[in-house]
Design an enzyme around this catalytic site. Structure first.
Site, PDB file in Angstrom:
ATOM      1  N   GLU A   1       0.810  -1.081  -0.173  1.00  0.00           N
ATOM      2  CA  GLU A   1      -0.077   0.052   0.106  1.00  0.00           C
ATOM      3  C   GLU A   1       0.770   1.385  -0.099  1.00  0.00           C
ATOM      4  O   GLU A   1       0.226   2.279  -0.088  1.00  0.00           O
ATOM      5  CB  GLU A   1      -1.005   0.080   1.202  1.00  0.00           C
TER       6      GLU A   1
ATOM      7  N   LYS B   1       5.415  -1.798   2.812  1.00  0.00           N
ATOM      8  CA  LYS B   1       4.611  -1.933   3.830  1.00  0.00           C
ATOM      9  C   LYS B   1       4.433  -3.412   4.164  1.00  0.00           C
ATOM     10  O   LYS B   1       4.574  -3.979   5.369  1.00  0.00           O
ATOM     11  CB  LYS B   1       3.318  -1.317   3.640  1.00  0.00           C
ATOM     12  N   GLN B   2       4.290  -4.142   3.046  1.00  0.00           N
ATOM     13  CA  GLN B   2       4.204  -5.564   3.148  1.00  0.00           C
ATOM     14  C   GLN B   2       4.697  -6.397   1.825  1.00  0.00           C
ATOM     15  O   GLN B   2       4.785  -5.467   1.026  1.00  0.00           O
ATOM     16  CB  GLN B   2       2.512  -5.804   3.532  1.00  0.00           C
TER      17      GLN B   2
END
Length: 293
Positions: A22, A127-128
Site C-alpha cells: 500500500e 509496507k508488506q
C-alpha cells in the site's frame, strides 16, 4: 477490460494500480497484479477447453473473447531483471530513492500517523510483501534460487506495518533455512497485538494476523504446499519447541499432523494419498509415522 496495451501494442498490463504494497500507489505494471492476472486468464482458458460448445454458447463465450484472453496472457508484462532473477515490484521501482528503514525512529510509527503520505510513497520502502506474495501463492512455479534472491532483496526494504506481512516472511524464511529469522517473524505475527509491535493496537485487533499465524504453522513450520500436483510436506521445528499439531482438509481427506523433534505422525481419515515428503514419494495410509529429516 481493466488492462491495456502499451503504445507499441507489444505489452499488456495494468496501469494506475496499487498492488498488495500500500506504499506504492498509481503505479504501472505492478508485478503481482500482472502475474495474477496472467495466471487467471490462463486458468480460465484451461477451463474453457474442458467445456462443450453448448455450455460455451449458453455462457456466451465467443472465439473472439478467447483470442483476446490468449493474446493478453501471452503479452502480459511481468517486470524482471533477468540477470539477477529479481522481479521488479512495478515499472520504475528499481530507480526509486532508497531509504534505510532501520534509521526510522520508533517514535515515528505507525508512519501513517506521523509522516505525510507523499513522504511515505516517494521511496523504495515497502509496507508488506508484494512480489513475495505472488511467489507464495504460486510457490511451486518458482525455483529456490528465485525465492532466495527476491526474499533477500525485498525483506530489508519491508517495515511490516501490515498484519499480513510477518507470517509470509516467516514462511519464506523457513523454506530458505533461516530458522532464527522465521521464529522472530512468527513471534511478530502471533504477538502483534499482545506486544503492540506496530504501536496501533488501540485502533483494533489485527484479526488477519491471527489467521496468518495459522498459515505460518501450516505452510511455514509444517512445510505444506498445495499448489503442485501432489501434496508437499517438509516439516521443521525450532530447537526450543517440543512438538506442534495442525489439521488440514485436502482432496476430501482430513489430515492430522503431529510433529516432534524426531518424528512426524500423520493421521489420514480417508483413502490412501500419495504425497511428497522432503521430495520423496510417500503413501499416507490411515496412520503414517515418518522420521523427521
Amino acid at each position: 477490460t481493466r488492462g491495456n496495451y502499451n503504445a507499441k501494442g507489444d505489452k499488456f498490463g495494468y496501469y494506475g494500480v496499487m498492488g498488495p504494497d500500500e506504499f506504492q500507489m498509481m503505479v504501472h505494471h505492478n508485478a503481482y497484479t500482472n502475474y495474477m492476472a496472467k495466471r487467471t486468464l490462463e486458468y480460465t482458458l484451461e477451463i474453457i477447453d474442458t467445456l462443450d460448445s453448448k455450455t460455451l454458447s449458453n455462457h456466451r463465450v465467443t472465439d473472439d473473447e478467447q483470442e483476446r484472453m490468449k493474446k493478453a496472457a501471452n503479452l502480459m508484462y511481468i517486470p524482471k531483471d533477468e540477470q539477477t532473477g529479481i522481479y521488479e515490484q512495478h515499472e520504475g521501482f528499481f530507480d526509486l530513492p532508497h531509504i534505510d528503514i532501520k534509521s526510522i525512529p520508533m517514535e515515528d510509527f505507525p508512519l501513517y500517523h506521523n509522516w505525510s503520505y507523499d513522504r511515505i510513497y516517494r521511496n523504495d520502502m515497502i509496507k508488506q510483501p508484494d512480489v513475495l506474495m505472488f511467489m507464495f501463492l504460486h510457490n511451486q512455479s518458482f525455483s529456490d534460487a528465485e525465492k532466495r534472491v527476491n526474499y533477500d532483496f525485498y525483506e530489508p526494504k519491508t517495515i511490516h506495518e501490515s498484519s499480513l506481512s510477518p507470517s509470509i516472511h516467516s514462511i519464506f524464511a523457513l523454506e530458505l533455512d533461516k530458522m532464527e529469522e522465521a521464529v522472530q517473524f512468527f513471534r511478530f505475527a502471533t504477538r502483534m497485538d499482545l506486544d503492540d509491535y506496530n504501536r496501533n493496537t488501540n485502533e483494533g485487533l489485527h484479526t488477519t494476523s491471527i489467521a496468518a499465524a495459522w498459515m505460518n504453522i501450516v505452510y511455514g513450520f509444517g512445510g505444506i504446499r498445495t499448489d503442485g500436483e501432489k501434496l508437499i510436506i517438509n516439516p521443521k521445528i525450532p530447537d526450543f519447541w517440543d512438538h506442534y499439531r495442525f489439521n488440514i482438509n485436502y482432496k476430501q481427506r482430513k489430515l492430522s499432523f503431529y510433529v516432534t523433534k524426531d518424528i512426524i505422525t500423520i493421521t489420514n481419515e480417508g483413502e490412501s494419498l500419495d504425497v511428497l515428503y522432503h521430495n520423496k514419494p510417500v503413501t499416507l495410509k490411515k496412520q503414517t509415522t515418518l522420521k523427521r529429516l
